[in-house]
Design a protein around this motif. Structure first.
Motif, PDB file in Angstrom:
ATOM      1  N   PRO A 285       0.819  -1.224   0.000  1.00  0.00           N
ATOM      2  CA  PRO A 285       0.000   0.000   0.000  1.00  0.00           C
ATOM      3  C   PRO A 285       0.851   1.271   0.000  1.00  0.00           C
ATOM      4  CG  PRO A 285      -0.942  -1.617   1.488  1.00  0.00           C
ATOM      5  CD  PRO A 285       0.395  -2.158   1.064  1.00  0.00           C
ATOM      6  N   ARG A 286       1.893   1.297   0.797  1.00  0.00           N
ATOM      7  CA  ARG A 286       2.757   2.471   0.842  1.00  0.00           C
ATOM      8  C   ARG A 286       3.547   2.623  -0.455  1.00  0.00           C
ATOM      9  NH1 ARG A 286       6.337   3.110   6.033  1.00  0.00           N
ATOM     10  NH2 ARG A 286       7.022   4.831   4.672  1.00  0.00           N
ATOM     11  N   ALA A 287       4.047   1.516  -0.964  1.00  0.00           N
ATOM     12  CA  ALA A 287       4.845   1.579  -2.193  1.00  0.00           C
ATOM     13  C   ALA A 287       3.995   2.013  -3.377  1.00  0.00           C
ATOM     14  CB  ALA A 287       5.475   0.214  -2.462  1.00  0.00           C
ATOM     15  N   LEU A 288       2.790   1.491  -3.471  1.00  0.00           N
ATOM     16  CA  LEU A 288       1.915   1.836  -4.590  1.00  0.00           C
ATOM     17  C   LEU A 288       1.502   3.300  -4.536  1.00  0.00           C
ATOM     18  CD1 LEU A 288      -0.256  -1.418  -4.650  1.00  0.00           C
ATOM     19  CD2 LEU A 288       1.479  -0.735  -6.330  1.00  0.00           C
ATOM     20  N   ASP A 289       1.238   3.804  -3.338  1.00  0.00           N
ATOM     21  CA  ASP A 289       0.920   5.232  -3.206  1.00  0.00           C
ATOM     22  C   ASP A 289       2.120   6.085  -3.618  1.00  0.00           C
ATOM     23  OD1 ASP A 289      -1.708   5.025  -2.428  1.00  0.00           O
ATOM     24  OD2 ASP A 289      -1.309   5.175  -0.279  1.00  0.00           O
ATOM     25  N   ALA A 290       3.305   5.675  -3.205  1.00  0.00           N
ATOM     26  CA  ALA A 290       4.506   6.436  -3.554  1.00  0.00           C
ATOM     27  C   ALA A 290       4.752   6.408  -5.063  1.00  0.00           C
ATOM     28  CB  ALA A 290       5.713   5.874  -2.801  1.00  0.00           C
ATOM     29  N   LEU A 291       4.523   5.268  -5.684  1.00  0.00           N
ATOM     30  CA  LEU A 291       4.663   5.178  -7.138  1.00  0.00           C
ATOM     31  C   LEU A 291       3.637   6.075  -7.829  1.00  0.00           C
ATOM     32  CD1 LEU A 291       5.272   1.336  -7.485  1.00  0.00           C
ATOM     33  CD2 LEU A 291       6.905   3.138  -8.113  1.00  0.00           C
ATOM     34  N   ALA A 292       2.413   6.104  -7.287  1.00  0.00           N
ATOM     35  CA  ALA A 292       1.384   6.976  -7.855  1.00  0.00           C
ATOM     36  C   ALA A 292       1.797   8.443  -7.760  1.00  0.00           C
ATOM     37  CB  ALA A 292       0.054   6.752  -7.136  1.00  0.00           C
ATOM     38  N   ASP A 293       2.348   8.828  -6.604  1.00  0.00           N
ATOM     39  CA  ASP A 293       2.798  10.215  -6.428  1.00  0.00           C
ATOM     40  C   ASP A 293       3.905  10.573  -7.418  1.00  0.00           C
ATOM     41  OD1 ASP A 293       1.005  10.588  -4.358  1.00  0.00           O
ATOM     42  OD2 ASP A 293       2.470  10.127  -2.780  1.00  0.00           O
ATOM     43  N   ALA A 294       4.676   9.572  -7.817  1.00  0.00           N
ATOM     44  CA  ALA A 294       5.763   9.800  -8.776  1.00  0.00           C
ATOM     45  C   ALA A 294       5.291   9.706 -10.220  1.00  0.00           C
ATOM     46  CB  ALA A 294       6.889   8.797  -8.538  1.00  0.00           C
ATOM     47  N   GLY A 295       3.989   9.408 -10.413  1.00  0.00           N
ATOM     48  CA  GLY A 295       3.437   9.334 -11.756  1.00  0.00           C
ATOM     49  C   GLY A 295       3.679   8.019 -12.463  1.00  0.00           C
ATOM     50  N   VAL A 296       3.950   6.961 -11.698  1.00  0.00           N
ATOM     51  CA  VAL A 296       4.285   5.662 -12.274  1.00  0.00           C
ATOM     52  C   VAL A 296       3.042   4.781 -12.393  1.00  0.00           C
ATOM     53  CG1 VAL A 296       5.655   3.549 -11.997  1.00  0.00           C
ATOM     54  CG2 VAL A 296       6.622   5.774 -11.342  1.00  0.00           C
ATOM     55  N   THR A 297       2.852   4.182 -13.562  1.00  0.00           N
ATOM     56  CA  THR A 297       1.800   3.183 -13.771  1.00  0.00           C
ATOM     57  C   THR A 297       2.360   1.806 -13.436  1.00  0.00           C
ATOM     58  OG1 THR A 297       0.721   4.476 -15.502  1.00  0.00           O
ATOM     59  CG2 THR A 297       0.289   2.096 -15.488  1.00  0.00           C
ATOM     60  N   VAL A 298       1.603   1.035 -12.668  1.00  0.00           N
ATOM     61  CA  VAL A 298       2.039  -0.285 -12.227  1.00  0.00           C
ATOM     62  C   VAL A 298       1.357  -1.357 -13.067  1.00  0.00           C
ATOM     63  CG1 VAL A 298       2.127  -1.913 -10.295  1.00  0.00           C
ATOM     64  CG2 VAL A 298       2.428   0.550  -9.880  1.00  0.00           C
ATOM     65  N   HIS A 299       2.165  -2.261 -13.618  1.00  0.00           N
ATOM     66  CA  HIS A 299       1.653  -3.418 -14.343  1.00  0.00           C
ATOM     67  C   HIS A 299       1.771  -4.607 -13.396  1.00  0.00           C
ATOM     68  CE1 HIS A 299       1.969  -1.292 -18.366  1.00  0.00           C
ATOM     69  NE2 HIS A 299       2.684  -0.514 -17.562  1.00  0.00           N
ATOM     70  N   GLY A 300       0.669  -4.895 -12.685  1.00  0.00           N
ATOM     71  CA  GLY A 300       0.753  -5.831 -11.580  1.00  0.00           C
ATOM     72  C   GLY A 300       0.180  -7.200 -11.859  1.00  0.00           C
ATOM     73  N   ASP A 301       0.702  -8.191 -11.128  1.00  0.00           N
ATOM     74  CA  ASP A 301       0.115  -9.525 -11.203  1.00  0.00           C
ATOM     75  C   ASP A 301      -1.155  -9.545 -10.345  1.00  0.00           C
ATOM     76  OD1 ASP A 301       0.951  -9.690  -8.569  1.00  0.00           O
ATOM     77  OD2 ASP A 301       2.165 -11.493  -8.827  1.00  0.00           O
ATOM     78  N   GLU A 302      -1.810 -10.699 -10.264  1.00  0.00           N
ATOM     79  CA  GLU A 302      -3.103 -10.772  -9.575  1.00  0.00           C
ATOM     80  C   GLU A 302      -3.005 -10.347  -8.116  1.00  0.00           C
ATOM     81  OE1 GLU A 302      -4.589 -14.698 -10.070  1.00  0.00           O
ATOM     82  OE2 GLU A 302      -4.999 -14.472 -12.212  1.00  0.00           O
ATOM     83  N   ARG A 303      -1.892 -10.705  -7.446  1.00  0.00           N
ATOM     84  CA  ARG A 303      -1.773 -10.378  -6.027  1.00  0.00           C
ATOM     85  C   ARG A 303      -1.465  -8.903  -5.803  1.00  0.00           C
ATOM     86  NH1 ARG A 303       1.506 -15.313  -3.181  1.00  0.00           N
ATOM     87  NH2 ARG A 303       2.832 -15.205  -5.041  1.00  0.00           N
ATOM     88  N   VAL A 304      -0.840  -8.259  -6.751  1.00  0.00           N
ATOM     89  CA  VAL A 304      -0.636  -6.811  -6.644  1.00  0.00           C
ATOM     90  C   VAL A 304      -1.950  -6.077  -6.900  1.00  0.00           C
ATOM     91  CG1 VAL A 304       0.526  -4.816  -7.687  1.00  0.00           C
ATOM     92  CG2 VAL A 304       1.812  -6.928  -7.240  1.00  0.00           C
ATOM     93  N   ILE A 305      -2.711  -6.552  -7.868  1.00  0.00           N
ATOM     94  CA  ILE A 305      -3.988  -5.903  -8.209  1.00  0.00           C
ATOM     95  C   ILE A 305      -4.945  -5.923  -7.025  1.00  0.00           C
ATOM     96  CG2 ILE A 305      -6.047  -6.134  -9.672  1.00  0.00           C
ATOM     97  CD1 ILE A 305      -4.190  -6.961 -11.950  1.00  0.00           C
ATOM     98  N   GLU A 306      -4.813  -6.885  -6.126  1.00  0.00           N
ATOM     99  CA  GLU A 306      -5.680  -6.949  -4.942  1.00  0.00           C
ATOM    100  C   GLU A 306      -5.607  -5.680  -4.095  1.00  0.00           C
ATOM    101  OE1 GLU A 306      -4.589 -10.402  -2.754  1.00  0.00           O
ATOM    102  OE2 GLU A 306      -5.231 -11.828  -4.307  1.00  0.00           O
ATOM    103  N   TYR A 307      -4.498  -4.947  -4.216  1.00  0.00           N
ATOM    104  CA  TYR A 307      -4.315  -3.737  -3.403  1.00  0.00           C
ATOM    105  C   TYR A 307      -4.786  -2.474  -4.115  1.00  0.00           C
ATOM    106  CZ  TYR A 307      -1.479  -6.746  -0.444  1.00  0.00           C
ATOM    107  OH  TYR A 307      -1.053  -7.768   0.381  1.00  0.00           O
ATOM    108  N   ALA A 308      -5.376  -2.612  -5.282  1.00  0.00           N
ATOM    109  CA  ALA A 308      -5.763  -1.450  -6.078  1.00  0.00           C
ATOM    110  C   ALA A 308      -6.743  -0.542  -5.344  1.00  0.00           C
ATOM    111  CB  ALA A 308      -6.357  -1.908  -7.417  1.00  0.00           C
ATOM    112  N   ASP A 309      -7.742  -1.122  -4.695  1.00  0.00           N
ATOM    113  CA  ASP A 309      -8.761  -0.311  -4.036  1.00  0.00           C
ATOM    114  C   ASP A 309      -8.235   0.397  -2.793  1.00  0.00           C
ATOM    115  OD1 ASP A 309     -10.563  -1.082  -5.944  1.00  0.00           O
ATOM    116  OD2 ASP A 309     -11.391  -2.737  -4.757  1.00  0.00           O
ATOM    117  N   ALA A 310      -7.138  -0.121  -2.242  1.00  0.00           N
ATOM    118  CA  ALA A 310      -6.599   0.454  -1.010  1.00  0.00           C
ATOM    119  C   ALA A 310      -5.561   1.537  -1.277  1.00  0.00           C
ATOM    120  CB  ALA A 310      -5.977  -0.644  -0.155  1.00  0.00           C
TER     121      ALA A 310
END
Length: 430
Positions: A285-310
């Motif tokens: 959750p923290r890493a994905l938010d930080a990547l979002a703040d940096a403008g990075v799009t994440v190409h995630g596997d199924e277990r990464v996608i589970e954190y999308a809503d959070a």
């Protein structure tokens, strides 16, 4: 009847063969020069770059304008662009190269044999080095400086997209080299903007001693597969950051963001994030938010996608292609793995062999990772962005070799030399 004295050796040569012939003559003149002569030429090059900055930037603006008209991506344009500040930084890099030790003549090993013969293995220049590269005009200067310092002549074949920039840079460099008393032909631009000149350069075996391609996977593959001149392969940078089960989350987030977003258009930027399953809930959750703040799009596997809503991250489903892609953009592939060994297996399957990093507080995990991963550079609790000749203290690098013969990793001055043996006797016969 034409006299032999009136016949130029270049009369029946193609333009590419002519520059190769001149480079060979220049290399022979450079090889025995003392360090002081080469350093004076390098300092003259640095001064000329600064004095003639406006000329260089003006030529570069032509390339940038053409690139924008052609719809070139901003990441590529960033690599193409020269500003006064960047020219000053390039000049500073040249001065740094001048300050580095001269590898030529260094005794690699030596001994007196039982029969009294003195045997020494010493470093010597490679000779004529050809560089084939894409839209990065800074490479023009880096390559010229490193080759000159190591006693080599250089043939520069940049992409047509940087033709105006490279022409201006080489003109400035040649004037400085010639003005310092060294052969100006030590630095030459390979003529022509079509692929024909590239093909001829790749087949100039006997005239060119080694080729070094710098660019994307397609360029490197073409040179490796089609060249009859020996090639030092500089591979693409599909670099990985693995976050271990035992980790400092603050440090892991900082290293990830620096590896990916500090400058995404370069080969040592991270392209894949691997996260141990035991730390995923706390870290992602923290890493994905930080990547979002940096403008990075994440190409995630199924277990990464589970954190999308959070999180506020943009996450798209990863495909097989994502694991092998060098994005060079604000994109990163991400997966949750079962173990350190699973992370290593993923890296072995998809990595280009450039740089991989582990973030961990476990010394055992760090040792295991560095033992198992077979890439040019393995970083422990450090950004992948450190895989760089300048960062390693080598000065500006000629490239990052991902092969295992002759040179591997960032290539500085010693990697631009070969060796020869000096055998000294006193009437010895066998």
């Amino acid at each position: 009847m034409t006299s032999l004295s009136s016949v130029s050796p270049y009369d029946n040569m193609s333009p590419v063969a002519q520059v190769a012939y001149r480079a060979r003559a220049a290399a022979a003149d450079l090889a025995p020069l003392p360090r002081s002569a080469k350093d004076d030429a390098l300092l003259a090059m640095a001064d000329a770059l600064e004095v003639r900055t406006s000329e260089i930037v003006e030529a570069n603006a032509e390339d940038v304008a053409r690139a924008r008209e052609a719809g070139t991506s901003e990441t590529v344009i960033d690599r193409l662009t020269l500003t006064p500040e960047r020219v000053r930084a390039i000049a500073a890099d040249v001065r740094h190269v001048a300050a580095l030790p001269d590898p030529v003549g260094e005794v690699v090993r030596g001994s007196t044999l039982p029969n009294g013969i003195d045997l020494r293995q010493v470093r010597v220049p490679l000779g004529v080095v050809g560089i084939i590269y894409e839209a990065r005009p800074n490479v023009t200067v880096d390559a010229a400086a490193l080759c000159l310092k190591s006693g080599n002549a250089v043939l520069l074949r940049g992409s047509s997209s940087a033709y105006s920039s490279n022409t201006a840079l080489v003109r400035v460099l040649r004037d400085a080299v010639g003005g310092s008393g060294l052969p100006a032909d030590a630095v030459q631009l390979v003529p022509g903007e079509s692929r024909d000149s590239v093909r001829e350069l790749m087949r100039a075996r006997g005239m060119v001693d080694v080729l070094i391609p710098r660019g994307g996977a397609s360029l490197i593959r073409t040179v490796v597969e089609q060249s009859t001149v020996p090639v030092i392969e500089t591979g693409t940078g599909n670099c990985h950051v693995y976050v271990d089960a035992e980790t400092d989350i603050d440090m892991a987030v900082e290293i990830l963001i620096n590896s990916k977003a500090q400058r995404p258009s370069v080969c040592n930027a991270a392209e894949t994030l691997l996260v141990h399953k035991d730390i995923a809930a706390a870290f992602l959750p923290r890493a994905l938010d930080a990547l979002a703040d940096a403008g990075v799009t994440v190409h995630g596997d199924e277990r990464v996608i589970e954190y999308a809503d959070a999180t506020k991250a943009t996450i798209v489903p990863a495909t097989t292609e994502d694991w092998e892609t060098e994005y060079l953009s604000y994109d990163i592939a991400a997966a949750v793995v079962e173990s350190l060994e699973s992370a290593v297996a993923h890296i072995r399957l998809w990595s280009s062999g450039h740089t991989e990093a582990i973030v961990t507080t476990s010394q055992a995990a760090a040792r295991r990772f560095t033992q198992l991963v077979d890439s040019t550079t393995v970083a422990v609790n450090a950004s992948t962005r450190f895989t760089d000749g300048g960062q390693f203290g080598f000065g500006a690098e000629i490239g990052i070799s991902t092969q295992k013969l002759h040179a591997r990793g960032p290539m500085g001055l010693p990697e631009l030399t070969s060796t020869k043996y000096i055998v000294t006797g006193d009437g010895h016969t066998r």
